[in-house]
Design a protein around this motif. Structure first.
Motif, PDB file in Angstrom:
ATOM      1  N   MET A  10       0.863  -1.171   0.000  1.00 18.05           N
ATOM      2  CA  MET A  10       0.000   0.000   0.000  1.00 18.05           C
ATOM      3  C   MET A  10       0.908   1.232   0.000  1.00 18.05           C
ATOM      4  N   ILE A  11       0.619   2.188  -0.885  1.00 20.16           N
ATOM      5  CA  ILE A  11       1.316   3.477  -0.776  1.00 20.16           C
ATOM      6  C   ILE A  11       0.389   4.361   0.036  1.00 20.16           C
ATOM      7  N   PHE A  12       0.860   4.776   1.182  1.00 23.12           N
ATOM      8  CA  PHE A  12       0.007   5.496   2.122  1.00 23.12           C
ATOM      9  C   PHE A  12       0.542   6.915   2.276  1.00 23.12           C
ATOM     10  N   CYS A  13      -0.311   7.898   2.077  1.00 27.55           N
ATOM     11  CA  CYS A  13       0.129   9.293   2.054  1.00 27.55           C
ATOM     12  C   CYS A  13      -0.348  10.016   3.313  1.00 27.55           C
ATOM     13  N   ASN A  14       0.600  10.501   4.100  1.00 29.97           N
ATOM     14  CA  ASN A  14       0.281  11.165   5.366  1.00 29.97           C
ATOM     15  C   ASN A  14       1.278  12.287   5.638  1.00 29.97           C
ATOM     16  N   PRO A  15       0.834  13.542   5.687  1.00 28.81           N
ATOM     17  CA  PRO A  15      -0.480  14.085   5.379  1.00 28.81           C
ATOM     18  C   PRO A  15      -0.901  13.801   3.932  1.00 28.81           C
ATOM     19  N   HIS A  16      -2.207  13.788   3.757  1.00 27.05           N
ATOM     20  CA  HIS A  16      -2.743  13.295   2.501  1.00 27.05           C
ATOM     21  C   HIS A  16      -2.860  14.392   1.437  1.00 27.05           C
ATOM     22  N   HIS A  72      -2.952  -8.976   7.216  1.00 27.03           N
ATOM     23  CA  HIS A  72      -2.927  -9.552   5.866  1.00 27.03           C
ATOM     24  C   HIS A  72      -1.544  -9.465   5.231  1.00 27.03           C
ATOM     25  N   ASN A  73      -0.548  -9.192   6.067  1.00 22.35           N
ATOM     26  CA  ASN A  73       0.838  -9.176   5.593  1.00 22.35           C
ATOM     27  C   ASN A  73       1.055  -8.230   4.412  1.00 22.35           C
ATOM     28  N   VAL A  74       0.540  -7.031   4.584  1.00 28.29           N
ATOM     29  CA  VAL A  74       0.672  -6.023   3.522  1.00 28.29           C
ATOM     30  C   VAL A  74       1.803  -5.058   3.893  1.00 28.29           C
ATOM     31  N   LEU A  75       2.663  -4.794   2.930  1.00 30.37           N
ATOM     32  CA  LEU A  75       3.750  -3.822   3.134  1.00 30.37           C
ATOM     33  C   LEU A  75       3.174  -2.413   3.041  1.00 30.37           C
ATOM     34  N   ILE A  76       3.507  -1.564   4.023  1.00 31.85           N
ATOM     35  CA  ILE A  76       3.062  -0.169   3.921  1.00 31.85           C
ATOM     36  C   ILE A  76       4.250   0.699   3.532  1.00 31.85           C
ATOM     37  N   ILE A  77       4.099   1.407   2.436  1.00 34.21           N
ATOM     38  CA  ILE A  77       5.102   2.403   2.047  1.00 34.21           C
ATOM     39  C   ILE A  77       4.484   3.749   2.386  1.00 34.21           C
ATOM     40  N   SER A  78       5.022   4.376   3.419  1.00 39.29           N
ATOM     41  CA  SER A  78       4.392   5.591   3.941  1.00 39.29           C
ATOM     42  C   SER A  78       5.098   6.830   3.396  1.00 39.29           C
ATOM     43  N   ASP A  79       4.381   7.599   2.586  1.00 42.37           N
ATOM     44  CA  ASP A  79       4.942   8.835   2.017  1.00 42.37           C
ATOM     45  C   ASP A  79       4.585   9.983   2.965  1.00 42.37           C
ATOM     46  N   ASN A 133       5.837  -5.860  10.247  1.00 42.96           N
ATOM     47  CA  ASN A 133       5.298  -5.841   8.915  1.00 42.96           C
ATOM     48  C   ASN A 133       5.650  -4.572   8.177  1.00 42.96           C
ATOM     49  N   ILE A 134       6.825  -4.127   8.456  1.00 44.47           N
ATOM     50  CA  ILE A 134       7.517  -3.127   7.667  1.00 44.47           C
ATOM     51  C   ILE A 134       6.783  -1.824   7.433  1.00 44.47           C
ATOM     52  N   ILE A 135       7.305  -0.870   8.057  1.00 46.02           N
ATOM     53  CA  ILE A 135       6.775   0.454   7.795  1.00 46.02           C
ATOM     54  C   ILE A 135       7.920   1.323   7.334  1.00 46.02           C
ATOM     55  N   THR A 136       7.748   1.933   6.262  1.00 40.83           N
ATOM     56  CA  THR A 136       8.839   2.662   5.643  1.00 40.83           C
ATOM     57  C   THR A 136       8.466   4.129   5.555  1.00 40.83           C
ATOM     58  N   LEU A 137       9.325   4.964   6.020  1.00 39.52           N
ATOM     59  CA  LEU A 137       9.058   6.397   5.940  1.00 39.52           C
ATOM     60  C   LEU A 137       9.807   6.974   4.757  1.00 39.52           C
ATOM     61  N   LEU A 138       9.139   7.766   3.985  1.00 40.77           N
ATOM     62  CA  LEU A 138       9.817   8.469   2.900  1.00 40.77           C
ATOM     63  C   LEU A 138       9.648   9.959   3.109  1.00 40.77           C
ATOM     64  N   GLY A 139      10.713  10.677   2.998  1.00 40.64           N
ATOM     65  CA  GLY A 139      10.614  12.110   3.191  1.00 40.64           C
ATOM     66  C   GLY A 139      11.657  12.843   2.394  1.00 40.64           C
ATOM     67  N   SER A 140      11.652  14.135   2.527  1.00 45.24           N
ATOM     68  CA  SER A 140      12.600  14.980   1.816  1.00 45.24           C
ATOM     69  C   SER A 140      12.364  16.405   2.303  1.00 45.24           C
ATOM     70  N   PRO A 141      13.378  17.279   2.228  1.00 40.51           N
ATOM     71  CA  PRO A 141      13.134  18.664   2.631  1.00 40.51           C
ATOM     72  C   PRO A 141      12.448  19.488   1.540  1.00 40.51           C
ATOM     73  N   ALA A 142      12.101  18.848   0.420  1.00 43.12           N
ATOM     74  CA  ALA A 142      11.575  19.579  -0.740  1.00 43.12           C
ATOM     75  C   ALA A 142      10.368  20.436  -0.397  1.00 43.12           C
ATOM     76  N   LYS A 143       9.336  19.811   0.165  1.00 46.49           N
ATOM     77  CA  LYS A 143       8.087  20.551   0.407  1.00 46.49           C
ATOM     78  C   LYS A 143       8.254  21.535   1.553  1.00 46.49           C
ATOM     79  N   THR A 144       8.965  21.100   2.596  1.00 46.88           N
ATOM     80  CA  THR A 144       9.085  21.927   3.795  1.00 46.88           C
ATOM     81  C   THR A 144       9.808  23.237   3.525  1.00 46.88           C
ATOM     82  N   PHE A 145      10.900  23.138   2.754  1.00 51.39           N
ATOM     83  CA  PHE A 145      11.763  24.313   2.605  1.00 51.39           C
ATOM     84  C   PHE A 145      11.805  24.872   1.183  1.00 51.39           C
ATOM     85  N   GLY A 146      10.922  24.401   0.327  1.00 52.39           N
ATOM     86  CA  GLY A 146      10.920  24.914  -1.042  1.00 52.39           C
ATOM     87  C   GLY A 146      12.169  24.511  -1.812  1.00 52.39           C
TER      88      GLY A 146
END
Ligand SMILES: Cc1ncc(COP(=O)(O)O)c(C=O)c1O
Length: 427
Positions: A166-172, A194-201, A224-237
């Motif tokens: 699942m690609i999960f977007c938070n904040p959405h 259900h053994n679903v991998l969450i890719i959390s954006d 069951n694996i939770i992965t955080l993806l981030g970047s300073p792109a949105k926060t700091f322009g």
């Protein structure tokens, strides 16, 4: 003053201002670009000072400062979100989207079902289909005027389609919902069952309005694996000068992913981006606080204006992100009339909801990270366009609208498809 809403440059090489793209999506170059999710504001001084320091060195020897980047990100999360992250659990990637693309390819197989919560940031569906995985959409529910996760639907669809990830977007993006700890706990429980991998954006994690609290999926215990993806792109322009990072609690999985990314030589980040990232996370707090206050002021202004002048326009108050999701259906205009009045008369280059999978054609997203005067001018034009439209008898009977909607939706899909082809990961 740490933050200034007055950007020094506007360049028609920026994706959002490119005449060809404006013509393609709005049929005119005479629109104000509210469609791309980047900001018009000048970046924080500590970041530009750092970039200038690097440029003035005049020498660009090989230089990788991964450790300093991960430490700066960890310290930031502790200061801003009271989240303890261990620098050893990070992996660097070129960007959030490329990170998701890599994870999908490494951790799922061709044909596997991958779920998103719809309406959803439109690049997610492209990421899934381009990887030849099967796209499963679980629609958000509108309950008492607020977008909610359809947890029952989520679990049923996972079972029915044997969803693997699942690609999960938070904040959405685009609704601006910041999912609560309780909502996230439910998602994690379903994924675990259900053994679903969450890719959390979590790229929008720092843009949170007062009264809301961001909770990261890294905070949940789960093999069951939770992965955080981030970047300073949105926060700091830093949209065109940043890279991304993944955070993985599970040591085995972390090792596997780090190895894969290293084998592809994708972990050698540009030194300018890396130093800029460190500067942003070390010294960007005051600038971000000022920017958030400015965005809040803009939201308040829009709210007041709409209440007073366009009360039938529905704005979903964002809890996070600088995207605002609007429902125009209360105005009772056909899609053609709507685009005519918004794009042509009010000259507002909003993103059509169809891009995010919203079928009704009456939804649009607006990026408010620009000078407030631009927004004020646009809403004034919109008010005038709607008043003129109403005076011209633009409001038609219901049957007529339905016919319009049916014919217009195919052109939205065409715009969506051509956008997908251009492969811009910008908005
Ligand atoms: C939810 C979300 N993820 C990812 C991105 C793009 O991230 P990147 O530029 O790091 O690939 C965006 C940009 O709008 C976004 O809204």
């Amino acid at each position: 003053m740490h933050f200034s809403p007055h950007a020094p440059v506007a360049d028609n090489q920026f994706i959002k201002s490119k005449p060809a793209m404006l013509n393609q999506f709005y049929g005119s170059t005479d629109v104000f670009p509210y469609w791309v999710a980047d900001m018009d504001f000048s970046i924080a001084k500590p970041i530009s000072d750092e970039l200038q320091r690097l440029v003035s060195r005049g020498v660009y020897s090989y230089e990788f400062i991964e450790k300093a980047v991960f430490e700066a990100i960890s310290n930031w999360h502790l200061r801003r979100h009271q989240i303890t992250l261990s620098p050893e659990h990070f992996v660097q990637v070129p960007g959030v989207l490329s990170g998701i693309a890599l994870l999908l390819r490494q951790l799922t197989d061709k044909g596997d079902a991958v779920m998103i919560q719809s309406p959803a940031y439109h690049q997610f569906s492209g990421l899934i289909t381009k990887a030849q995985r099967t796209l499963i959409k679980n629609d958000l529910q509108l309950i008492q005027g607020e977008y909610q996760l359809d947890l029952k639907g989520m679990e049923q669809q996972i079972i029915d389609n044997q969803v693997k990830a699942m690609i999960f977007c938070n904040p959405h993006n685009p609704t601006g919902r910041v999912w609560t700890r309780a909502e996230l706990a439910d998602v994690v429980a379903i994924a675990q069952r259900h053994n679903v991998l969450i890719i959390s954006d979590e790229i929008h994690a720092d843009i949170i309005y007062q009264g809301n609290v961001f909770t990261s999926l890294t905070q949940f215990e789960s093999d069951n694996i939770i992965t955080l993806l981030g970047s300073p792109a949105k926060t700091f322009g830093m949209h065109s000068i940043s890279h991304g990072y993944i955070y993985i609690n599970n040591p085995d999985l972390h090792g596997k992913i780090k190895q894969h990314i290293s084998d592809l030589y994708l972990d050698h980040a540009n030194a300018l981006s890396s130093y800029a990232t460190v500067a942003a996370y070390q010294h960007g707090d005051a600038w971000l606080d000022d920017m958030m206050a400015y965005l809040q002021g803009t939201l308040d202004w829009i709210n007041d204006f709409i209440k007073q002048h366009i009360p039938r326009l529905r704005m979903y108050q964002p809890q996070g992100t600088y995207q605002v999701w609007f429902d125009f259906s209360g105005l009772e205009l056909s899609e053609d009339q709507l685009t005519q009045q918004i794009f042509k008369q009010a000259k507002m280059g909003l993103t059509p909801g169809a891009w995010f999978g919203e079928q009704s054609g009456q939804f649009m997203r607006m990026n408010i990270a620009t000078k407030r005067e631009n927004i004020m001018g646009s809403f004034e034009l919109l008010k005038q366009a709607l008043t003129k439209g109403a005076a011209n008898g633009a409001i038609q009977n219901h049957a007529c609208q339905q016919a319009d909607i049916a014919s217009a939706s195919s052109s939205d899909l065409a715009a969506d498809a051509s956008f997908g082809k251009s492969n811009n990961s910008c908005c």
